[in-house]
Write a protein that holds these residues in place. Structure first.
Motif, PDB file in Angstrom:
ATOM      1  N   PRO A 192      19.456 -19.080  21.875  1.00 14.98           N
ATOM      2  CA  PRO A 192      18.547 -17.936  22.005  1.00 14.98           C
ATOM      3  C   PRO A 192      17.164 -18.252  21.424  1.00 14.98           C
ATOM      4  CG  PRO A 192      20.281 -17.498  20.390  1.00 14.98           C
ATOM      5  CD  PRO A 192      20.588 -18.813  21.017  1.00 14.98           C
ATOM      6  N   PRO A 193      16.152 -17.422  21.730  1.00 14.35           N
ATOM      7  CA  PRO A 193      14.808 -17.649  21.199  1.00 14.35           C
ATOM      8  C   PRO A 193      14.838 -17.896  19.684  1.00 14.35           C
ATOM      9  CG  PRO A 193      14.762 -15.867  22.771  1.00 14.35           C
ATOM     10  CD  PRO A 193      16.209 -16.214  22.549  1.00 14.35           C
ATOM     11  N   GLN A 194      14.003 -18.824  19.239  1.00 15.62           N
ATOM     12  CA  GLN A 194      14.004 -19.268  17.852  1.00 15.62           C
ATOM     13  C   GLN A 194      12.651 -19.036  17.183  1.00 15.62           C
ATOM     14  OE1 GLN A 194      16.923 -21.120  16.334  1.00 15.62           O
ATOM     15  NE2 GLN A 194      17.645 -19.813  17.994  1.00 15.62           N
ATOM     16  N   THR A 195      12.692 -18.841  15.865  1.00 14.66           N
ATOM     17  CA  THR A 195      11.485 -18.796  15.052  1.00 14.66           C
ATOM     18  C   THR A 195      11.500 -20.018  14.143  1.00 14.66           C
ATOM     19  OG1 THR A 195      11.261 -16.401  15.104  1.00 14.66           O
ATOM     20  CG2 THR A 195      10.238 -17.528  13.250  1.00 14.66           C
ATOM     21  N   PHE A 196      10.392 -20.742  14.122  1.00 15.95           N
ATOM     22  CA  PHE A 196      10.213 -21.903  13.261  1.00 15.95           C
ATOM     23  C   PHE A 196       9.203 -21.523  12.185  1.00 15.95           C
ATOM     24  CE2 PHE A 196      11.542 -23.405  17.362  1.00 15.95           C
ATOM     25  CZ  PHE A 196      12.460 -24.408  17.070  1.00 15.95           C
ATOM     26  N   LYS A 235       6.009 -19.820  14.098  1.00 19.39           N
ATOM     27  CA  LYS A 235       5.909 -19.705  15.552  1.00 19.39           C
ATOM     28  C   LYS A 235       7.263 -19.282  16.103  1.00 19.39           C
ATOM     29  CE  LYS A 235       4.793 -22.007  19.842  1.00 19.39           C
ATOM     30  NZ  LYS A 235       4.142 -23.132  20.467  1.00 19.39           N
ATOM     31  N   THR A 236       7.231 -18.337  17.044  1.00 24.57           N
ATOM     32  CA  THR A 236       8.443 -17.897  17.722  1.00 24.57           C
ATOM     33  C   THR A 236       8.399 -18.399  19.154  1.00 24.57           C
ATOM     34  OG1 THR A 236       8.672 -15.949  16.318  1.00 24.57           O
ATOM     35  CG2 THR A 236       9.803 -15.886  18.440  1.00 24.57           C
ATOM     36  N   ILE A 237       9.442 -19.114  19.550  1.00 24.02           N
ATOM     37  CA  ILE A 237       9.604 -19.591  20.920  1.00 24.02           C
ATOM     38  C   ILE A 237      10.335 -18.485  21.667  1.00 24.02           C
ATOM     39  CG2 ILE A 237      10.562 -21.402  22.387  1.00 24.02           C
ATOM     40  CD1 ILE A 237       8.496 -22.505  20.425  1.00 24.02           C
ATOM     41  N   THR A 238       9.700 -17.901  22.678  1.00 19.60           N
ATOM     42  CA  THR A 238      10.247 -16.701  23.302  1.00 19.60           C
ATOM     43  C   THR A 238      11.320 -16.972  24.356  1.00 19.60           C
ATOM     44  OG1 THR A 238       8.442 -16.660  24.905  1.00 19.60           O
ATOM     45  CG2 THR A 238       8.161 -15.358  22.908  1.00 19.60           C
ATOM     46  N   GLN A 239      11.333 -18.150  24.951  1.00 21.63           N
ATOM     47  CA  GLN A 239      12.354 -18.430  25.948  1.00 21.63           C
ATOM     48  C   GLN A 239      13.572 -19.062  25.278  1.00 21.63           C
ATOM     49  OE1 GLN A 239       9.442 -20.039  25.768  1.00 21.63           O
ATOM     50  NE2 GLN A 239       9.797 -22.222  25.855  1.00 21.63           N
ATOM     51  N   ALA A 240      14.712 -18.945  25.935  1.00 20.29           N
ATOM     52  CA  ALA A 240      15.915 -19.607  25.422  1.00 20.29           C
ATOM     53  C   ALA A 240      15.661 -21.107  25.431  1.00 20.29           C
ATOM     54  CB  ALA A 240      17.116 -19.254  26.271  1.00 20.29           C
ATOM     55  N   ILE A 241      16.189 -21.782  24.436  1.00 23.30           N
ATOM     56  CA  ILE A 241      15.982 -23.221  24.292  1.00 23.30           C
ATOM     57  C   ILE A 241      17.193 -23.941  24.870  1.00 23.30           C
ATOM     58  CG2 ILE A 241      15.676 -25.085  22.633  1.00 23.30           C
ATOM     59  CD1 ILE A 241      14.362 -23.025  20.765  1.00 23.30           C
ATOM     60  N   SER A 242      16.918 -24.894  25.757  1.00 23.44           N
ATOM     61  CA  SER A 242      18.011 -25.654  26.346  1.00 23.44           C
ATOM     62  C   SER A 242      18.394 -26.796  25.415  1.00 23.44           C
ATOM     63  CB  SER A 242      17.593 -26.207  27.704  1.00 23.44           C
ATOM     64  OG  SER A 242      16.666 -27.257  27.536  1.00 23.44           O
ATOM     65  N   ASP A 243      19.330 -27.610  25.857  1.00 22.78           N
ATOM     66  CA  ASP A 243      19.732 -28.757  25.051  1.00 22.78           C
ATOM     67  C   ASP A 243      18.685 -29.867  25.091  1.00 22.78           C
ATOM     68  OD1 ASP A 243      20.261 -29.219  27.691  1.00 22.78           O
ATOM     69  OD2 ASP A 243      22.101 -30.336  27.351  1.00 22.78           O
ATOM     70  N   GLN A 290      11.931 -24.605   8.818  1.00 21.98           N
ATOM     71  CA  GLN A 290      13.169 -23.838   8.945  1.00 21.98           C
ATOM     72  C   GLN A 290      13.237 -23.290  10.361  1.00 21.98           C
ATOM     73  OE1 GLN A 290      12.821 -20.812   5.926  1.00 21.98           O
ATOM     74  NE2 GLN A 290      13.902 -22.061   4.426  1.00 21.98           N
ATOM     75  N   GLN A 291      14.446 -23.256  10.913  1.00 22.11           N
ATOM     76  CA  GLN A 291      14.659 -22.734  12.258  1.00 22.11           C
ATOM     77  C   GLN A 291      15.757 -21.689  12.197  1.00 22.11           C
ATOM     78  OE1 GLN A 291      15.855 -25.711  15.106  1.00 22.11           O
ATOM     79  NE2 GLN A 291      16.367 -24.205  16.656  1.00 22.11           N
ATOM     80  N   ARG A 292      15.522 -20.557  12.870  1.00 25.82           N
ATOM     81  CA  ARG A 292      16.541 -19.510  12.926  1.00 25.82           C
ATOM     82  C   ARG A 292      16.343 -18.703  14.201  1.00 25.82           C
ATOM     83  NH1 ARG A 292      13.792 -15.016  11.871  1.00 25.82           N
ATOM     84  NH2 ARG A 292      12.043 -15.113  10.471  1.00 25.82           N
ATOM     85  N   THR A 293      17.361 -17.928  14.559  1.00 23.06           N
ATOM     86  CA  THR A 293      17.251 -17.062  15.722  1.00 23.06           C
ATOM     87  C   THR A 293      16.162 -16.027  15.469  1.00 23.06           C
ATOM     88  OG1 THR A 293      19.587 -17.370  16.223  1.00 23.06           O
ATOM     89  CG2 THR A 293      18.515 -15.460  17.208  1.00 23.06           C
ATOM     90  N   ALA A 294      15.296 -15.838  16.449  1.00 20.17           N
ATOM     91  CA  ALA A 294      14.187 -14.891  16.321  1.00 20.17           C
ATOM     92  C   ALA A 294      14.717 -13.461  16.277  1.00 20.17           C
ATOM     93  CB  ALA A 294      13.231 -15.045  17.492  1.00 20.17           C
ATOM     94  N   SER A 295      14.094 -12.640  15.428  1.00 20.28           N
ATOM     95  CA  SER A 295      14.435 -11.218  15.391  1.00 20.28           C
ATOM     96  C   SER A 295      13.807 -10.538  16.604  1.00 20.28           C
ATOM     97  CB  SER A 295      13.908 -10.571  14.107  1.00 20.28           C
ATOM     98  OG  SER A 295      12.495 -10.486  14.146  1.00 20.28           O
ATOM     99  N   LEU A 296      14.275  -9.353  16.917  1.00 20.73           N
ATOM    100  CA  LEU A 296      13.703  -8.613  18.040  1.00 20.73           C
ATOM    101  C   LEU A 296      12.213  -8.337  17.827  1.00 20.73           C
ATOM    102  CD1 LEU A 296      16.560  -6.082  18.865  1.00 20.73           C
ATOM    103  CD2 LEU A 296      15.891  -8.118  20.141  1.00 20.73           C
TER     104      LEU A 296
END
Length: 70
Positions: free
Chosen positions: A7-11, A20-28, A49-55
């Motif tokens: 799912p979209p991630q926040t770095f 920075k939040t990556i808004t699209q789903a990240i592929s492999d 740090q990388q985590r799932t982006a909040s809404l």
């Protein structure tokens, strides 16, 4: 084996607090600077740090991209 999108991630850089939040789903397939961050583009730090982006982060990132503030 089938790849599942992440799912979209926040770095966030723990050195300077850049974020920075990556808004699209990240592929492999991870492309540094596009859908993955290993090095902070602001300070050059390696403590990311990388985590799932909040809404809220996702909504703000999408509004920012519409306004050209990417």
């Amino acid at each position: 084996a089938m790849a599942f999108p992440i799912p979209p991630q926040t770095f966030r850089c723990t050195d300077c607090q850049w974020k920075k939040t990556i808004t699209q789903a990240i592929s492999d397939v991870r492309i540094p600077g596009f859908n993955h961050v290993d090095t902070c583009p602001h300070c050059g730090g390696k403590h990311i740090q990388q985590r799932t982006a909040s809404l809220m982060e996702l909504a703000l990132a999408r509004v920012g991209s519409l306004l050209g503030k990417q």
